[in-house]
Structures are given as C-alpha cells and as structure tokens.
Motif scaffolding. Structure first.
Motif, PDB file in Angstrom:
ATOM      1  N   GLY A   1       0.784  -1.232   0.000  1.00 18.35           N
ATOM      2  CA  GLY A   1       0.000   0.000   0.000  1.00 18.35           C
ATOM      3  C   GLY A   1       0.815   1.281   0.000  1.00 18.35           C
ATOM      4  N   PHE A   2       2.133   1.190  -0.170  1.00 14.85           N
ATOM      5  CA  PHE A   2       2.945   2.415  -0.211  1.00 14.85           C
ATOM      6  C   PHE A   2       2.804   3.094  -1.574  1.00 14.85           C
ATOM      7  N   GLY A   3       3.001   4.409  -1.585  1.00 17.28           N
ATOM      8  CA  GLY A   3       2.755   5.202  -2.791  1.00 17.28           C
ATOM      9  C   GLY A   3       4.014   5.612  -3.539  1.00 17.28           C
ATOM     10  N   GLN A   4       3.908   6.757  -4.219  1.00 17.49           N
ATOM     11  CA  GLN A   4       4.927   7.162  -5.193  1.00 17.49           C
ATOM     12  C   GLN A   4       6.250   7.568  -4.560  1.00 17.49           C
ATOM     13  N   ASN A   5       6.197   8.133  -3.325  1.00 20.26           N
ATOM     14  CA  ASN A   5       7.468   8.504  -2.684  1.00 20.26           C
ATOM     15  C   ASN A   5       8.322   7.267  -2.454  1.00 20.26           C
ATOM     16  N   THR A   6       7.665   6.211  -1.974  1.00 24.93           N
ATOM     17  CA  THR A   6       8.397   4.962  -1.712  1.00 24.93           C
ATOM     18  C   THR A   6       8.925   4.393  -3.026  1.00 24.93           C
ATOM     19  N   LEU A   7       8.052   4.412  -4.055  1.00 24.58           N
ATOM     20  CA  LEU A   7       8.461   3.887  -5.370  1.00 24.58           C
ATOM     21  C   LEU A   7       9.707   4.617  -5.878  1.00 24.58           C
ATOM     22  N   ALA A   8       9.657   5.956  -5.821  1.00 25.11           N
ATOM     23  CA  ALA A   8      10.784   6.750  -6.331  1.00 25.11           C
ATOM     24  C   ALA A   8      12.044   6.506  -5.496  1.00 25.11           C
ATOM     25  N   THR A   9      11.868   6.317  -4.208  1.00 21.09           N
ATOM     26  CA  THR A   9      13.022   6.046  -3.339  1.00 21.09           C
ATOM     27  C   THR A   9      13.656   4.708  -3.722  1.00 21.09           C
ATOM     28  N   ILE A  10      12.819   3.697  -3.935  1.00 21.85           N
ATOM     29  CA  ILE A  10      13.378   2.373  -4.278  1.00 21.85           C
ATOM     30  C   ILE A  10      14.050   2.417  -5.651  1.00 21.85           C
ATOM     31  N   ILE A  11      13.409   3.097  -6.607  1.00 16.69           N
ATOM     32  CA  ILE A  11      14.023   3.187  -7.943  1.00 16.69           C
ATOM     33  C   ILE A  11      15.382   3.881  -7.849  1.00 16.69           C
ATOM     34  N   THR A  12      15.424   4.990  -7.113  1.00 18.66           N
ATOM     35  CA  THR A  12      16.663   5.787  -7.069  1.00 18.66           C
ATOM     36  C   THR A  12      17.768   5.048  -6.322  1.00 18.66           C
ATOM     37  N   ARG A  13      17.424   4.470  -5.178  1.00 20.23           N
ATOM     38  CA  ARG A  13      18.453   3.731  -4.431  1.00 20.23           C
ATOM     39  C   ARG A  13      18.756   2.398  -5.139  1.00 20.23           C
ATOM     40  N   GLY A  14      17.787   1.887  -5.882  1.00 19.54           N
ATOM     41  CA  GLY A  14      18.051   0.699  -6.709  1.00 19.54           C
ATOM     42  C   GLY A  14      19.064   1.029  -7.798  1.00 19.54           C
ATOM     43  N   LEU A  15      18.938   2.222  -8.350  1.00 25.53           N
ATOM     44  CA  LEU A  15      19.922   2.645  -9.353  1.00 25.53           C
ATOM     45  C   LEU A  15      21.306   2.748  -8.715  1.00 25.53           C
ATOM     46  N   ALA A  16      21.362   3.262  -7.473  1.00 27.48           N
ATOM     47  CA  ALA A  16      22.661   3.383  -6.787  1.00 27.48           C
ATOM     48  C   ALA A  16      23.306   1.997  -6.629  1.00 27.48           C
ATOM     49  N   GLU A  17      22.497   0.996  -6.295  1.00 26.30           N
ATOM     50  CA  GLU A  17      23.037  -0.374  -6.175  1.00 26.30           C
ATOM     51  C   GLU A  17      23.533  -0.891  -7.521  1.00 26.30           C
ATOM     52  N   THR A  18      22.725  -0.606  -8.554  1.00 34.40           N
ATOM     53  CA  THR A  18      23.087  -1.058  -9.910  1.00 34.40           C
ATOM     54  C   THR A  18      24.418  -0.431 -10.324  1.00 34.40           C
ATOM     55  N   ILE A  19      24.552   0.862 -10.045  1.00 34.44           N
ATOM     56  CA  ILE A  19      25.784   1.575 -10.413  1.00 34.44           C
ATOM     57  C   ILE A  19      26.972   0.989  -9.636  1.00 34.44           C
ATOM     58  N   ARG A  20      26.787   0.775  -8.333  1.00 38.45           N
ATOM     59  CA  ARG A  20      27.895   0.220  -7.520  1.00 38.45           C
ATOM     60  C   ARG A  20      28.383  -1.098  -8.097  1.00 38.45           C
ATOM     61  N   LEU A  21      27.439  -2.010  -8.389  1.00 35.83           N
ATOM     62  CA  LEU A  21      27.850  -3.318  -8.904  1.00 35.83           C
ATOM     63  C   LEU A  21      28.421  -3.172 -10.325  1.00 35.83           C
ATOM     64  N   GLY A  22      27.707  -2.404 -11.146  1.00 39.37           N
ATOM     65  CA  GLY A  22      28.127  -2.249 -12.543  1.00 39.37           C
ATOM     66  C   GLY A  22      29.539  -1.675 -12.652  1.00 39.37           C
ATOM     67  N   ILE A  23      29.791  -0.584 -11.960  1.00 37.84           N
ATOM     68  CA  ILE A  23      31.109   0.067 -12.048  1.00 37.84           C
ATOM     69  C   ILE A  23      32.198  -0.886 -11.540  1.00 37.84           C
ATOM     70  N   THR A  24      31.907  -1.607 -10.474  1.00 38.89           N
ATOM     71  CA  THR A  24      32.895  -2.561  -9.933  1.00 38.89           C
ATOM     72  C   THR A  24      33.234  -3.628 -10.971  1.00 38.89           C
ATOM     73  N   LEU A  25      32.244  -4.008 -11.788  1.00 36.39           N
ATOM     74  CA  LEU A  25      32.480  -5.062 -12.792  1.00 36.39           C
ATOM     75  C   LEU A  25      32.990  -4.490 -14.122  1.00 36.39           C
ATOM     76  N   GLY A  26      33.163  -3.177 -14.191  1.00 35.78           N
ATOM     77  CA  GLY A  26      33.748  -2.584 -15.398  1.00 35.78           C
ATOM     78  C   GLY A  26      32.754  -1.897 -16.314  1.00 35.78           C
ATOM     79  N   ALA A  27      31.514  -1.708 -15.864  1.00 37.42           N
ATOM     80  CA  ALA A  27      30.516  -1.034 -16.705  1.00 37.42           C
ATOM     81  C   ALA A  27      30.825   0.457 -16.830  1.00 37.42           C
TER      82      ALA A  27
END
Ligand SMILES: NC(=O)C1=CN([C@@H]2O[C@H](COP(=O)(O)OP(=O)(O)OC[C@H]3O[C@@H](n4cnc5c(N)ncnc54)[C@H](O)[C@@H]3O)[C@@H](O)[C@H]2O)C=CC1
Ligand SMILES: O=C(CO)COP(=O)(O)O
Length: 335
Positions: free
Chosen positions: A204-230
């Motif tokens: 039942g959480f709304g758009q603030n939660t969604l945007a937070t997960i997307i943005t911090r999800g991107l941070a995780e993606t970047i951390r892993l990606g850059i470490t692997l050479g992306a």
C-alpha cells in the motif's frame, strides 16, 4: 541477413515481429510444435501475446536443425537459467559466422555468469560475435507498436551497427553501445528492484516509496556495474535507468507483479502461479546478483531484502524495517 529467434515467449515473439517489421527475414523457434503451427498458420501466439496479430511473413518451426543453419543472427530468447541447456542443444547447428544476440535479463545462479559469458563458454564463439539487446522494452507495448528505444551492445561496433539496421523499424529505435557489462548488469538488477517496487505497492505504499526504491536501486546497480567494469553512461541510459523506470512502474512487468502479490500477502507458490508460466527473472537472479555483489564486496541492501523475502521467509514489513533501520549516510552511489 536472416534471423532466427530462439524462444516464442512474450519477448521472443515481440522481437520476431520487430525483425520482420524491420524487413529482416525471420523465423521463430518454439519448443512446442503446436505453438509453432499456431504462429505459422494463424499469425498469433495466444499463450503469450493474446490479441496481437503477427506479421504474415514470420515463419515458425520447432525443429532446431531446420531453423539454425540458415541464420546469420541468432536471437537467444529463453529465460536466463535455461540458456545454458538450450545453447548446448543449439550449438551443433550454428553457422560459423553467426552473430548471437542475448535478450535474457539475469545472472546464472550456478556460475554467477552474465548471459554473454554463458553464450561464449557454451558455444565457443568469440565475444566480438556476441551482442546484448536491452532497454525499456515491455513486450506487449512493443507488440502493439508503441514507440520504444533499446540498446544493442557488442564489443565489435560494426557488428552492433549491422544489428541496429536489422532491428530498426518505424516503432523500434535501437542505439548501439560497446558496453556489454553495463547493459547486462542493468537488465539483471532492475528485475530485482522491480520485485521490491511491487512489494512496496502491494503493501500500500505510494509514489514517494516507489521513487526512493528506484533511485536507491539505481545506486546499487551503479555500484555493482562500475565494480564489474561497466560504463556509467550505460547505467544512466536506456539499459540502466530507462529499463529500471519502465519495469518498476508498469503493471505489465512480471517482476513487479510478482512482488506486488507478495506484498499483498501471497505465498511464493501463489505468486508463481499467478505468472501464467511466464518468467519473473528477479526471483532467481536476486540470489545470483547478491552472490556476485558479495564476491566483489559490493553492498546491495535492496537486493538483500528482496532475497530475504523470496528465499529466507522474511516478511515484507520486516524487510522494510531492516532497510530503514540501517545507519544513515550521505547520498552517494558508492559506499
Ligand atoms: N517479456 C518482456 O517484456 C521482456 C523480457 N525480457 C527478457 O527476455 C527473456 C525471455 O523472456 P520472455 O520471452 O518474456 O519469457 P517467457 O516466460 O514469456 O517465455 C520464455 C520462452 O522460453 C522458452 N523456453 C525454452 N526453454 C525453456 C526452459 N528450460 N524453461 C522455461 N522456458 C523455456 C519457453 O517455452 C518460452 O517460449 C527473459 O530473460 C526476460 O527477462 C527482456 C525484455 C522484455
Ligand atoms: O524486461 C522487461 C522490460 O524491459 C520486462 O520486465 P518483466 O520481465 O518484469 O516483465
């Protein structure tokens, strides 16, 4: 150039349509002869893309030995965890000069390999002949000819450009890139983050939660990606943030829908049953993405939480508490 799409699920079927509409002679391989017969004769795939009329020029078959020897472009359109076994069957029939294109968005759980690595290992094909197609590409929207863009990544830029020509049409616009790692990490991790977004929506959480997960999800993606050479630009592009936003926001996403069921209180078995046999890659890839991150010393708290819910019996509310209970920090993508 002739193409074959190996796999007649929702994305394989939509991609076969893209290729025919781009003027590329294309055959689609379906495991089940009855599905191949339906696509060939009736120009429909009612199991995966009901209501869509496929091009009359799309030929379908279920015999690997019939479809592969003619193909210059071999599009691998089966789920990540079954790619290795399928490729083992396909390899004897590949043309020596064929280009292999991976559509799968996942990390192999048994080896922690990206899909292009699995293709190289099983087929013995050099990395310059292996490409990845990834972007914000929900199959049904594209089958309906809604405009979309994607990335075709290949270490051989000339080959990527040849593929760009083979796939481009009036509603589908491929960009080229040489960053295979970035495209594959973006595609695999966004499925895990979409599960988290679905879970949040389900409770039942709304758009603030969604945007937070997307943005911090991107941070995780970047951390892993850059470490692997992306390349950071890939992760800021269509195969990174683009696909993350589309998948995390759309009710068409199987991963988001699976997460939403869990958030609403369904069991894993009930959520699985609701996918109608279609793959929600993040359910398995949260294990391999997490293991890959651990192997490289990368912190991925959202991925840990999704893994906890999917595989360790954690409730969604406990997962939320564990995320918000962590120590506070500056807003950076690196730890
Ligand atoms: N559906 C979508 O909107 C998009 C999907 N993708 C990715 O493309 C890949 C394929 O996805 P879909 O076509 O959507 O999947 P799907 O679940 O709709 O279809 C999978 C296809 O693979 C075949 N297959 C062959 N061997 C299999 C095996 N051992 N186990 C299960 N299926 C097997 C199935 O018969 C089916 O035709 C996935 O990695 C997915 O993440 C990427 C972009 C968009
Ligand atoms: O990869 C996709 C969109 O780009 C499709 O996502 P789902 O597999 O979650 O449906």
């Amino acid at each position: 150039m002739r193409a074959v799409v190996m796999g007649a699920g929702s994305w394989g079927t939509a991609v076969a349509k893209i290729l025919v509409d781009a003027g590329t002679p294309t055959t689609i391989w379906a495991r089940r002869p009855e599905l191949a017969a339906q696509i060939d004769a009736e120009h429909t795939n009612t199991d995966y893309l009901s209501g869509i009329t496929l091009p009359a020029g799309l030929h379908a078959a279920s015999d690997v030995a019939e479809v592969l020897p003619d193909a210059d472009i071999v599009v691998c359109a089966v789920p990540s965890q079954s790619l290795r076994a399928n490729l083992t069957d396909w390899t004897p029939y590949l043309r020596p000069d064929a280009t292999l294109v991976s559509l799968a968005k996942g990390i192999e759980t048994s080896s922690l390999m990206r899909m292009s690595e699995v293709i190289a290992e099983v087929t013995g094909v050099g990395s310059e002949r292996i490409a990845v197609l990834s972007g914000p590409n929900l199959a049904r929207e594209i089958a309906e000819e809604q405009p979309a863009a994607t990335v075709i990544a290949c270490p051989d830029d000339a080959r990527a450009r040849a593929l760009q020509d083979a796939f481009k049409n009036a509603y589908f616009r491929p960009y080229t890139n040489t960053d295979v790692v970035g495209c594959e990490i973006g595609g695999a991790v966004k499925n895990v983050i979409a599960l988290a977004c679905g879970m949040a929506g389900g409770v039942g959480f709304g758009q603030n939660t969604l945007a937070t997960i997307i943005t911090r999800g991107l941070a995780e993606t970047i951390r892993l990606g850059i470490t692997l050479g992306a390349d950071m630009q890939t992760l800021a592009g269509l195969a990174g943030i683009g696909d993350l936003v589309a998948t995390c926001s759309s009710p068409l996403s199987r991963n988001r829908t699976f997460g939403a069921r869990l958030g609403e209180g369904a069991t894993m078995q009930e959520a699985q049953a609701a996918t109608n046999g279609q793959v929600a890659e993040g359910v398995k890839s949260c294990t391999s993405v997490r293991a890959l991150a651990e192997k490289h010393g990368v912190s991925m708290p959202l991925t840990d939480a999704v893994h906890g819910v999917c595989h360790n019996g954690m409730s969604v509310t406990d997962a939320v508490s564990s995320l918000l209970g962590r120590s506070t920090k500056p807003e950076v993508y690196h730890d």
